[in-house]
Design a protein around this motif. Sequence first.
Motif, PDB file in Angstrom:
ATOM      1  N   SER A 108       0.819  -1.076  -0.208  1.00 36.28           N
ATOM      2  CA  SER A 108       0.022  -0.047   0.073  1.00 36.28           C
ATOM      3  C   SER A 108       0.820   1.262   0.185  1.00 36.28           C
ATOM      4  O   SER A 108       0.366   2.385  -0.528  1.00 36.28           O
ATOM      5  CB  SER A 108      -1.043   0.070   1.165  1.00 36.28           C
ATOM      6  OG  SER A 108      -0.197  -0.242   2.426  1.00 36.28           O
ATOM      7  N   ASP A 109       2.011   1.051   0.584  1.00 39.79           N
ATOM      8  CA  ASP A 109       3.025   2.317   0.440  1.00 39.79           C
ATOM      9  C   ASP A 109       4.031   2.376  -0.592  1.00 39.79           C
ATOM     10  O   ASP A 109       4.778   3.293  -0.748  1.00 39.79           O
ATOM     11  CB  ASP A 109       3.657   2.393   1.873  1.00 39.79           C
ATOM     12  CG  ASP A 109       4.474   1.209   2.063  1.00 39.79           C
ATOM     13  OD1 ASP A 109       5.563   1.303   2.932  1.00 39.79           O
ATOM     14  OD2 ASP A 109       4.326   0.195   1.301  1.00 39.79           O
ATOM     15  N   HIS A 110       3.604   1.613  -1.663  1.00 38.39           N
ATOM     16  CA  HIS A 110       4.554   1.855  -3.041  1.00 38.39           C
ATOM     17  C   HIS A 110       3.897   2.982  -3.634  1.00 38.39           C
ATOM     18  O   HIS A 110       2.892   3.300  -3.770  1.00 38.39           O
ATOM     19  CB  HIS A 110       4.414   0.666  -3.896  1.00 38.39           C
ATOM     20  CG  HIS A 110       5.367  -0.474  -3.607  1.00 38.39           C
ATOM     21  ND1 HIS A 110       5.073  -1.690  -3.271  1.00 38.39           N
ATOM     22  CD2 HIS A 110       6.627  -0.436  -3.982  1.00 38.39           C
ATOM     23  CE1 HIS A 110       6.297  -2.449  -3.151  1.00 38.39           C
ATOM     24  NE2 HIS A 110       7.244  -1.763  -3.686  1.00 38.39           N
ATOM     25  N   VAL A 111       4.679   3.708  -4.205  1.00 38.09           N
ATOM     26  CA  VAL A 111       4.550   4.862  -5.212  1.00 38.09           C
ATOM     27  C   VAL A 111       4.840   4.188  -6.547  1.00 38.09           C
ATOM     28  O   VAL A 111       5.953   3.581  -7.068  1.00 38.09           O
ATOM     29  CB  VAL A 111       5.460   5.895  -5.050  1.00 38.09           C
ATOM     30  CG1 VAL A 111       5.190   7.141  -6.198  1.00 38.09           C
ATOM     31  CG2 VAL A 111       5.216   6.618  -3.676  1.00 38.09           C
ATOM     32  N   TRP A 112       3.902   4.485  -7.686  1.00 34.87           N
ATOM     33  CA  TRP A 112       3.954   3.887  -8.923  1.00 34.87           C
ATOM     34  C   TRP A 112       4.033   4.824  -9.853  1.00 34.87           C
ATOM     35  O   TRP A 112       3.237   5.879  -9.857  1.00 34.87           O
ATOM     36  CB  TRP A 112       2.603   3.120  -9.265  1.00 34.87           C
ATOM     37  CG  TRP A 112       2.418   2.037  -8.036  1.00 34.87           C
ATOM     38  CD1 TRP A 112       1.533   1.964  -6.594  1.00 34.87           C
ATOM     39  CD2 TRP A 112       3.088   0.685  -8.223  1.00 34.87           C
ATOM     40  NE1 TRP A 112       1.778   0.527  -6.134  1.00 34.87           N
ATOM     41  CE2 TRP A 112       2.448  -0.186  -6.801  1.00 34.87           C
ATOM     42  CE3 TRP A 112       4.045  -0.123  -8.765  1.00 34.87           C
ATOM     43  CZ2 TRP A 112       2.963  -1.429  -6.629  1.00 34.87           C
ATOM     44  CZ3 TRP A 112       4.171  -1.444  -8.538  1.00 34.87           C
ATOM     45  CH2 TRP A 112       3.886  -2.118  -7.681  1.00 34.87           C
ATOM     46  N   GLY A 113       4.571   4.411 -11.004  1.00 33.90           N
ATOM     47  CA  GLY A 113       4.302   5.097 -12.117  1.00 33.90           C
ATOM     48  C   GLY A 113       3.147   4.644 -13.123  1.00 33.90           C
ATOM     49  O   GLY A 113       2.499   3.544 -12.483  1.00 33.90           O
ATOM     50  N   ARG A 114       2.923   5.037 -14.334  1.00 27.13           N
ATOM     51  CA  ARG A 114       1.872   4.723 -14.914  1.00 27.13           C
ATOM     52  C   ARG A 114       2.144   3.558 -15.827  1.00 27.13           C
ATOM     53  O   ARG A 114       1.073   2.901 -16.561  1.00 27.13           O
ATOM     54  CB  ARG A 114       1.219   5.889 -15.789  1.00 27.13           C
ATOM     55  CG  ARG A 114       0.639   7.052 -15.279  1.00 27.13           C
ATOM     56  CD  ARG A 114      -0.072   7.909 -15.768  1.00 27.13           C
ATOM     57  NE  ARG A 114      -0.677   8.965 -14.884  1.00 27.13           N
ATOM     58  CZ  ARG A 114      -1.178  10.085 -15.495  1.00 27.13           C
ATOM     59  NH1 ARG A 114      -1.190  10.379 -16.792  1.00 27.13           N
ATOM     60  NH2 ARG A 114      -1.502  11.139 -14.562  1.00 27.13           N
ATOM     61  N   GLY A 115       3.153   3.101 -15.995  1.00 27.87           N
ATOM     62  CA  GLY A 115       3.480   1.917 -16.800  1.00 27.87           C
ATOM     63  C   GLY A 115       3.955   2.176 -18.257  1.00 27.87           C
ATOM     64  O   GLY A 115       3.570   3.005 -18.895  1.00 27.87           O
ATOM     65  N   THR A 116       4.886   1.229 -18.640  1.00 30.44           N
ATOM     66  CA  THR A 116       5.074   1.161 -19.898  1.00 30.44           C
ATOM     67  C   THR A 116       4.983  -0.316 -20.634  1.00 30.44           C
ATOM     68  O   THR A 116       5.437  -1.241 -19.909  1.00 30.44           O
ATOM     69  CB  THR A 116       6.567   1.727 -20.404  1.00 30.44           C
ATOM     70  OG1 THR A 116       6.944   2.059 -21.700  1.00 30.44           O
ATOM     71  CG2 THR A 116       7.568   0.865 -19.508  1.00 30.44           C
ATOM     72  N   GLN A 117       4.116  -0.330 -21.698  1.00 33.17           N
ATOM     73  CA  GLN A 117       3.970  -1.694 -22.199  1.00 33.17           C
ATOM     74  C   GLN A 117       5.137  -2.406 -22.874  1.00 33.17           C
ATOM     75  O   GLN A 117       5.856  -1.852 -23.820  1.00 33.17           O
ATOM     76  CB  GLN A 117       2.833  -1.588 -23.263  1.00 33.17           C
ATOM     77  CG  GLN A 117       2.312  -3.014 -24.017  1.00 33.17           C
ATOM     78  CD  GLN A 117       2.010  -3.877 -22.739  1.00 33.17           C
ATOM     79  OE1 GLN A 117       1.097  -3.753 -21.965  1.00 33.17           O
ATOM     80  NE2 GLN A 117       2.165  -5.226 -23.330  1.00 33.17           N
ATOM     81  N   VAL A 118       5.598  -3.382 -22.726  1.00 36.62           N
ATOM     82  CA  VAL A 118       6.275  -4.494 -23.293  1.00 36.62           C
ATOM     83  C   VAL A 118       5.769  -5.761 -24.052  1.00 36.62           C
ATOM     84  O   VAL A 118       4.917  -6.310 -23.132  1.00 36.62           O
ATOM     85  CB  VAL A 118       7.478  -5.156 -22.389  1.00 36.62           C
ATOM     86  CG1 VAL A 118       8.399  -6.046 -23.334  1.00 36.62           C
ATOM     87  CG2 VAL A 118       8.368  -3.857 -22.067  1.00 36.62           C
ATOM     88  N   THR A 119       5.867  -5.775 -25.302  1.00 38.14           N
ATOM     89  CA  THR A 119       5.303  -6.980 -26.031  1.00 38.14           C
ATOM     90  C   THR A 119       6.325  -7.773 -26.881  1.00 38.14           C
ATOM     91  O   THR A 119       6.856  -7.188 -27.573  1.00 38.14           O
ATOM     92  CB  THR A 119       4.115  -6.617 -26.719  1.00 38.14           C
ATOM     93  OG1 THR A 119       3.215  -5.693 -26.119  1.00 38.14           O
ATOM     94  CG2 THR A 119       3.421  -7.576 -27.483  1.00 38.14           C
ATOM     95  N   VAL A 120       6.397  -9.017 -26.474  1.00 44.41           N
ATOM     96  CA  VAL A 120       7.290  -9.865 -27.147  1.00 44.41           C
ATOM     97  C   VAL A 120       6.618 -10.997 -27.894  1.00 44.41           C
ATOM     98  O   VAL A 120       5.787 -11.747 -27.380  1.00 44.41           O
ATOM     99  CB  VAL A 120       8.116 -10.551 -26.018  1.00 44.41           C
ATOM    100  CG1 VAL A 120       9.314 -11.654 -26.866  1.00 44.41           C
ATOM    101  CG2 VAL A 120       8.751  -9.627 -25.024  1.00 44.41           C
ATOM    102  N   SER A 121       6.917 -10.895 -29.415  1.00 47.17           N
ATOM    103  CA  SER A 121       6.159 -11.906 -30.037  1.00 47.17           C
ATOM    104  C   SER A 121       7.149 -13.118 -30.485  1.00 47.17           C
ATOM    105  O   SER A 121       8.238 -13.115 -30.290  1.00 47.17           O
ATOM    106  CB  SER A 121       5.686 -11.150 -31.480  1.00 47.17           C
ATOM    107  OG  SER A 121       6.918 -10.584 -32.134  1.00 47.17           O
ATOM    108  N   SER A 122       6.500 -14.185 -30.614  1.00 49.56           N
ATOM    109  CA  SER A 122       7.217 -15.579 -31.155  1.00 49.56           C
ATOM    110  C   SER A 122       7.677 -15.475 -32.687  1.00 49.56           C
ATOM    111  O   SER A 122       7.115 -14.919 -33.331  1.00 49.56           O
ATOM    112  CB  SER A 122       6.312 -16.647 -30.608  1.00 49.56           C
ATOM    113  OG  SER A 122       5.081 -16.804 -31.016  1.00 49.56           O
TER     114      SER A 122
END
Length: 122
Positions: A108-122
């Motif tokens: 609950s006390d983590h501060v977060w960013g909004r994220g960045t997507q990583v997609t790995v294709s086979s």
Amino acid sequence: QVPLVESGGGSVQTGGSLRLSCAASEYTYRFDCMGWFRQAPGKEREGVASLYSDGRTSYTDSVKGRFTISQDEAKNVMYLQLSSLKPEDTAMYYCAARRNVCSYTPASDHVWGRGTQVTVSS
């Protein structure tokens, strides 16, 4: 000032590499622990790598030897180098900061960013 801002995500093929960046505010960068988490669709958010204030690093087993966490203290930026990527690495990657303790479980006390997507294709 936004506390954490991620960048560097993208789409790559299996075996490819990416470098994620997390720009932190002056205040957040002084937290005791900085780290990276990821969350795949339908799965819980999980810790990937941690960077302690004394410079120590740790990694979850699934990424050891493939991911490297680092920082540029002069710029208040943390990085995550992703190499030998696999389709199972596909997820939204989040930068996080926390006082006092590192953990691979979201708290609950983590501060977060909004994220960045990583997609790995086979």
